[in-house]
Write a protein that holds these residues in place. Structure first.
Motif, short mmCIF file in Angstrom:
data_model
loop_
_atom_site.label_atom_id
_atom_site.label_comp_id
_atom_site.label_asym_id
_atom_site.label_seq_id
_atom_site.Cartn_x
_atom_site.Cartn_y
_atom_site.Cartn_z
N GLY A 281 4.69 -7.92 7.06
CA GLY A 281 4.41 -9.15 5.83
C GLY A 281 2.93 -9.46 6.15
O GLY A 281 2.49 -9.98 5.37
N ASN A 282 2.24 -9.11 6.81
CA ASN A 282 0.41 -8.91 7.19
C ASN A 282 -0.11 -7.56 7.71
O ASN A 282 -0.45 -7.88 8.79
N PHE A 283 -0.20 -6.24 6.44
CA PHE A 283 -0.75 -5.27 7.40
C PHE A 283 -1.86 -5.72 7.13
O PHE A 283 -2.67 -6.22 6.08
N ASP A 284 -2.67 -4.72 8.56
CA ASP A 284 -4.54 -5.62 7.60
C ASP A 284 -5.26 -4.00 8.05
O ASP A 284 -5.13 -3.64 8.97
N VAL A 285 -5.10 -2.88 7.06
CA VAL A 285 -5.04 -1.37 6.54
C VAL A 285 -6.55 -1.15 6.77
O VAL A 285 -7.66 -1.48 5.10
N VAL B 37 -6.59 6.19 5.35
CA VAL B 37 -6.32 5.28 5.68
C VAL B 37 -7.01 5.35 7.52
O VAL B 37 -7.29 6.41 8.56
N GLU B 38 -7.85 4.68 8.13
CA GLU B 38 -8.65 4.60 8.94
C GLU B 38 -7.66 3.77 10.54
O GLU B 38 -7.84 4.35 11.20
N GLU B 39 -7.26 2.86 10.06
CA GLU B 39 -6.91 1.42 11.21
C GLU B 39 -5.94 1.01 10.58
O GLU B 39 -6.14 0.70 9.15
N GLU C 69 -11.31 -3.34 3.79
CA GLU C 69 -9.85 -3.95 4.77
C GLU C 69 -9.73 -4.40 3.94
O GLU C 69 -9.53 -5.39 2.81
N ILE C 70 -8.09 -3.75 3.85
CA ILE C 70 -6.97 -4.44 2.69
C ILE C 70 -5.77 -4.86 3.42
O ILE C 70 -5.52 -4.55 4.44
N LYS C 71 -5.06 -6.16 2.68
CA LYS C 71 -4.38 -7.05 3.42
C LYS C 71 -2.98 -6.94 2.66
O LYS C 71 -2.57 -6.69 1.39
N MET D 229 0.69 -1.11 -0.26
CA MET D 229 -0.10 -0.15 -0.10
C MET D 229 0.17 0.95 0.31
O MET D 229 1.45 1.81 0.53
N VAL D 230 0.73 1.91 -0.75
CA VAL D 230 1.22 3.54 -0.78
C VAL D 230 0.14 4.30 0.25
O VAL D 230 -1.16 4.55 -1.24
N VAL D 231 0.84 5.36 0.51
CA VAL D 231 -0.13 6.15 0.93
C VAL D 231 0.34 7.39 1.33
O VAL D 231 1.30 8.23 0.92
N GLY D 232 -0.47 8.33 0.09
CA GLY D 232 -0.57 9.55 -0.82
C GLY D 232 -0.75 9.28 -2.19
O GLY D 232 1.34 8.88 -2.60
N GLY D 233 -0.50 10.07 -3.16
CA GLY D 233 -0.86 10.17 -4.17
C GLY D 233 0.15 11.40 -5.25
O GLY D 233 -0.83 11.75 -6.17
N GLY D 234 0.87 11.96 -4.03
CA GLY D 234 1.46 13.00 -4.80
C GLY D 234 2.35 12.34 -5.46
O GLY D 234 2.68 11.42 -5.97
N ILE D 235 4.00 12.97 -5.63
CA ILE D 235 5.01 12.58 -6.52
C ILE D 235 5.64 11.40 -6.56
O ILE D 235 5.64 11.28 -7.11
N THR D 236 5.76 11.14 -5.10
CA THR D 236 6.60 10.44 -4.55
C THR D 236 5.79 9.46 -4.87
O THR D 236 6.22 8.24 -4.80
N GLY D 237 3.81 9.44 -4.11
CA GLY D 237 3.85 8.96 -3.82
C GLY D 237 2.99 7.24 -5.54
O GLY D 237 3.48 6.15 -5.26
#
Lengths: 652, 379
Positions: free
Chosen positions: A225-229, A217-219, A320-322, A144-152
């Protein structure tokens, strides 16, 4: 009977300047069970590592003690060294004689005595060390990439290129970030849109990137290896699965909101896309500006929509995204300059901040790329004021790094578009990037007037009749040593780049640390600039500190590579030094649940005992120390081992 | 002879040791000088003084007496340089070497011999009250610390009287210090005579203690800032404007007389504003006066303009065109106000002087807040 080797590192002079290293090695050699002790200039270097490995074989060592820097720095290095020599990697003990010894005193005697005590303790503990076996967990291969500016955008594209699935989460209704607001970029004066919009489109077209705009992102749960976002999809009031991006709705809309994209210089519709090249091209409704939401009637957009895509009853939804790794690239905010009353922003219409000027230059901006002021005039003289809030203990102590360069860019564009006189009021010109000094030289030749002095005040009050109708900038021209008053039509402030106002909240979600200004902290400023203390979460771009576009893009690419080192693996090795609960002794008090900073202990209500999620456990030992029933022990730091080490320490 | 500057680092070190070490932080951006009230009218450059100090260069003595310690530059300095501390320590270094300017010698001499800067007779300190007002005794609410300037300077004596009359109507118990009271020492510290300051401070702290004063009321913001920031006694110190604001709010004094649309502008004294952070109480008082309209000048509150009287400036002569108080009076006139109110004896003296030399007596009057309030009381 153990066979222990002790290896003392000089760390150049870092340790050897204060600790008498050869005396320390000699001393270590006299301790019971120590069969060899040596010192060397850099134990972490190839010859140093070979020295340890040769001695392990030569003396048939079964325990190794390295007296060097903090285990945070090189424990992993030395674990590999002994593992490659055939020893279990947990039969190693690091003695920190740098950060906790040599660097905290100037006294050779004190430092050497403390080092001896520490080594004696380590020898006691080493005798009781047990070989441990690492365990493995499966790794989710998505990122997951958080932030859609040029970096993201850069990070997402690079990762997708490797074949990985990427979720790109952006809070605005379009990606592009600040770069999409610019017209030109320094020092090459590339058209910002020409280099950015193709990348935005590439994101949209890439089947491996799932673009999640208008999302937050809420939580965050889980671990490397196993994030649950958990993601909140904010209500757009437009069903994007039906919308065909014809934008007929925006033409009919009578509502007026403030255009965030144009920095509030103009109004936009209530149903809108932020700018014509937005990605995606589909609109959202600004509830606060919408006539229907405010007054209960209108719905003109609904009538205009041939796709029945308008959905006033839409609500926020959650998903929920893993993923296996996360890149945080949430960017920066520009400092609010209103509190700096001396510069008159918000008081005098002729005073602008940097992002407003970017919009005036932009052909898609409120003036179609013409530099005209709020009163409709074209400025004939402009002063650009550097270091507004930056390098200032009253505001942001740091240098914002990009302002000198974009101020030069402004000067060039202002000259080109207005033929007016342009002044730069600077403290120090900072142009250290590739082609930057040359750009500075170019602007000097373009006859921009450079005044070395920080502007003290902008005022419209003046006794001088020649200055009537002008803004007067007051400054100490430090090179002449004279107070100067400069009459101009327009003042441009170059304010500090600051952390996002909600950076603290983001830090909490991802368990990141922040520096004293609120920027996200890297794990190591030189050797791990994109890693964080949370394994599997990386940072890139201006959320870590002020950065220009080249640096942000480089970091985006780097963070993609870092994330890949995790998700490229099917399985990940877990730290074996973890805590374990003896259920027979556990009294169910849940002290461990409360003290653990990683959320590793979980209370099992059926059995009425705590259990440790070993994937989350870092082996810090807090739970074991706080357990009133002594039901928890930490592998590699068992009570016996710790008590033995204490005993060894106390002998000195 | 060479005109080249040569670093004299021993001098620089000595200035640092006298308390001016903050000059090391300066990066010469010029914010201080750009902000300095002198810059539009003189060539005094506080930045240059800092630069010279960093290297102990020649020329310090030409610049060292310019600063009025108004604190505007300190508040704006991006590096947190305590510029006033530097000025004090430079003056301390040089004044110790006998370089005190002639204009300051009589004021320092008077302080040393009589405990007040106005060459006033010690025993006549309380003569302005003609015995009408009580001396402080233990158990009273307030020790009303009258500044030397309101005791001896004929213009400021009017302020002393107005303030005392207000106190008499407030229902509070209060008293004046005896004639053994001395100047708070603020100015003498700013001109660099640290030893004399310590002597004066010892005397006054002794008086506070012996008298059992728990609350000290000051009319001068210079006394206020000095007691609060330099004395370190345990008594609570309040400025007259703070008390006055409270008295009006609680109805203990009731200014009822209608002034019929009197236009008043307010000048923030540096030591009440920037040094002590009091900006609202004076304005609230003016707004509470019936028939008074408060009109503001351009430079107010945190950005207030200095009158030029601080840092020893009250005793120094300035050429016409180089007087800050002249500029301030002109700014006040431009608002259309007929009263220029303030709340500091030094400001009163400086502004009053300018009103006279500018021949503006018929257009504007300088008043202390206490005078305006007193005039608004009936009977």
């Amino acid at each position: 009977m153990s066979r222990i080797g002790v290896f003392v590192c000089h760390c150049g002079l870092n340790i050897a300047k204060t600790v008498r290293v050869s005396e320390l090695a000699e001393f270590a050699g006299t301790l019971p069970d120590v069969v060899v002790a040596a010192d060397y200039k850099f134990m972490c270097s190839t010859p140093g590592q070979e020295l340890i490995q040769n001695d392990i074989k030569k003396y048939n060592l079964d325990r190794v003690i390295v007296a060097a820097c903090s285990p945070l720095m090189h424990e992993k290095t030395f674990r590999k060294v002994i593992a490659n020599a055939g020893l279990n990697q947990y039969l190693l003990s690091i003695v920190n004689v740098r950060e906790q010894d040599a660097w905290v005193t100037d006294s050779e005697d004190e430092a050497t005595a403390k080092a001896k005590a520490l080594i004696n303790g380590a020898v006691y503990r080493a005798r009781l060390l047990q070989p441990l076996t690492a365990r493995f967990i499966d790794v989710n291969s998505d990122v997951m990439v958080v932030g859609g500016g040029i970096t993201g955008i850069q990070a997402a594209l690079e990762l997708a290129e490797t074949g990985k699935k990427v979720y790109l989460v952006e809070r605005n209704s379009t990606i592009g970030g600040h770069m999409a607001q610019f017209d030109k970029t320094f020092p090459t004066l590339d058209c910002s849109a020409c280099i950015l919009t193709p990348k935005m489109d590439a994101v949209l077209q890439n089947p491996r990137i799932e673009l999640m705009t208008y999302c937050e992102v809420e939580e965050v749960k889980g671990f490397v290896g196993n994030f649950d976002v958990k993601i909140r999809q904010k209500a757009r009031y437009v069903d994007h699965s039906k919308c065909n991006a014809c934008l007929a709705c925006t033409e009919k809309c009578p509502g007026r909101g403030t255009s965030e994209w144009d920095e509030g210089l103009v109004k936009r519709k209530a149903i809108y896309i932020p700018f014509p090249q937005a990605v995606p091209q589909k609109p959202v409704i600004d509830r606060n500006a919408c006539t229907y939401f405010k007054k209960g009637k209108c719905r003109l957009c609904e009538k205009a929509c041939g796709q029945s895509a308008i959905a006033f009853d839409q609500e926020d939804t959650f998903r929920e995204i893993k993923v296996g790794a996360v890149i945080v690239a949430t960017g920066y905010d520009l400092m609010d300059t209103k509190p700096l009353v001396q510069y008159g922003y918000g008081k005098y219409p002729g005073v602008y901040h940097a992002l407003e000027i970017e919009r005036l230059f932009n052909s898609a901006g409120p003036t179609g790329g013409k530099v005209v002021m709020r009163d409709g005039r074209e400025p004939q003289s402009i002063a650009i004021l550097h270091c507004i809030g930056s390098r200032d203990k009253n505001h942001c102590e740091y240098c914002s790094r990009v302002c000198c360069m974009y101020s030069l860019k402004f000067a060039h564009l202002l000259k080109e578009k207005t033929h007016g006189d342009v002044y730069q009021l600077y403290i120090d010109m900072r142009a250290p990037g590739k082609g930057y000094e040359e750009f500075y030289n170019r602007l000097v030749e373009e006859d921009v007037k450079f005044i070395r002095g920080k502007a003290a005040r902008v005022t419209d009050k003046t006794d001088n009749p020649d200055f009537a109708g002008k803004l007067v900038v007051e400054v100490d021209d430090t090179l002449t040593g004279r107070f100067a008053t400069i009459p101009v039509d327009m003042v441009v402030l170059s304010p500090a780049m600051k952390p996002r106002t909600d950076a603290k909240e983001m830090a909490r979600l991802f368990n990141l640390s922040t520096d004293k200004y609120g920027f996200f902290m890297e794990k190591h400023p030189k050797l791990a600039p994109l890693s964080t203390m949370t394994e599997g979460v990386f940072i890139a771009g201006a959320c870590q500190g002020p950065k220009d576009i080249p640096d942000s893009v480089a970091q985006g690419t780097g963070a993609a590579a870092e994330a890949l080192t995790i998700v490229v693996k099917d399985r990940l090795e877990l730290e074996a030094a973890t805590a374990i609960v003896n259920p027979a002794s556990c009294c169910g008090c849940q002290s461990c649940v409360r003290v653990c900073p990683y959320g590793a202990p979980v209370f099992n209500r059926e059995k009425n005992v705590s259990e440790i999620n070993e994937a989350l456990c870092k082996g810090c030992g807090l739970c074991a120390a706080s357990c009133p029933a002594s039901a928890i022990f930490t592998r590699h730091f068992t009570n016996d081992q710790v008590m033995a080490e204490m005993e060894g320490l106390m002998e000195f | 002879m060479s005109t080249a500057l040569t670093p004299y680092l021993e001098m620089s070190q000595a200035i640092a040791e006298a308390g001016g070490e903050a000059f090391r932080k300066c990066y010469q951006c010029g914010t201080c000088t750009g902000t300095c009230p002198w810059s539009p009218v003189t060539e005094f450059s506080i930045r240059k003084l800092i630069r010279l100090s960093q290297f102990g260069y020649d020329g310090i003595e030409d610049l060292m007496w310019g600063c009025t310690t108004c604190k505007f530059c300190v508040d704006r300095c991006p590096r947190g340089v305590e510029i006033i501390d530097l000025v004090k320590s430079i003056r301390n270094m040089y004044a110790g070497g006998g370089l005190l300017p002639t204009s300051l010698r009589s004021f320092v001499g008077s302080l040393a011999s009589r405990g007040n800067p106005w060459s006033g007779d010690v025993e006549k300190r309380n003569d302005w009250g003609k015995g009408k007002y009580p001396l402080f005794a233990e158990g009273m609410d307030y020790l009303y610390w009258t500044c030397c300037t309101v005791c001896y300077d004929p213009r400021n004596v009017l302020v002393a009287k107005a303030s005392a009359e207000i106190l008499n109507r407030s229902g509070l118990s209060w008293g004046l210090p005896g004639t053994d009271a001395q100047c708070c020492g603020e100015s003498v510290k700013k001109v660099g005579d640290f030893d004399l300051f310590e002597r004066i401070k010892g005397n006054n702290l002794g008086l506070f203690k012996a008298g059992g004063a728990r609350k000290i009321l000051t009319i001068s913001p210079h006394c206020l800032a000095t007691f609060k920031q330099e004395y370190g006694g345990d008594a609570e110190v309040v400025h007259f404007s703070e008390l006055l604001d409270d008295l009006i709010r609680s109805g203990k004094i009731q200014p009822k007389k209608d002034r019929g649309g009197l236009k008043v502008t307010y000048h923030d004294p540096c030591y009440l504003g920037r040094h002590s952070g009091i900006y609202d109480a004076p304005r609230d008082i003016l707004k509470a006066l019936p028939g008074v309209e408060l009109v503001e000048m351009d430079r107010i509150r945190e950005q207030s303009m200095c009158c030029g009287g601080g840092g020893g400036g009250l005793w120094m002569e300035r050429a016409k065109g180089e007087r800050l108080s002249d500029l301030r009076v002109e700014e006040a006139l431009a608002t259309g106000a007929t009263v220029l109110a303030t709340s500091c004896p030094y400001c009163i003296a400086m502004l009053e002087d300018s009103v006279r030399t500018l021949n503006a007596d018929d257009r504007i009057q300088v008043k202390d807040l206490t005078e305006l309030v007193y005039e608004s009381l009936e009977g």
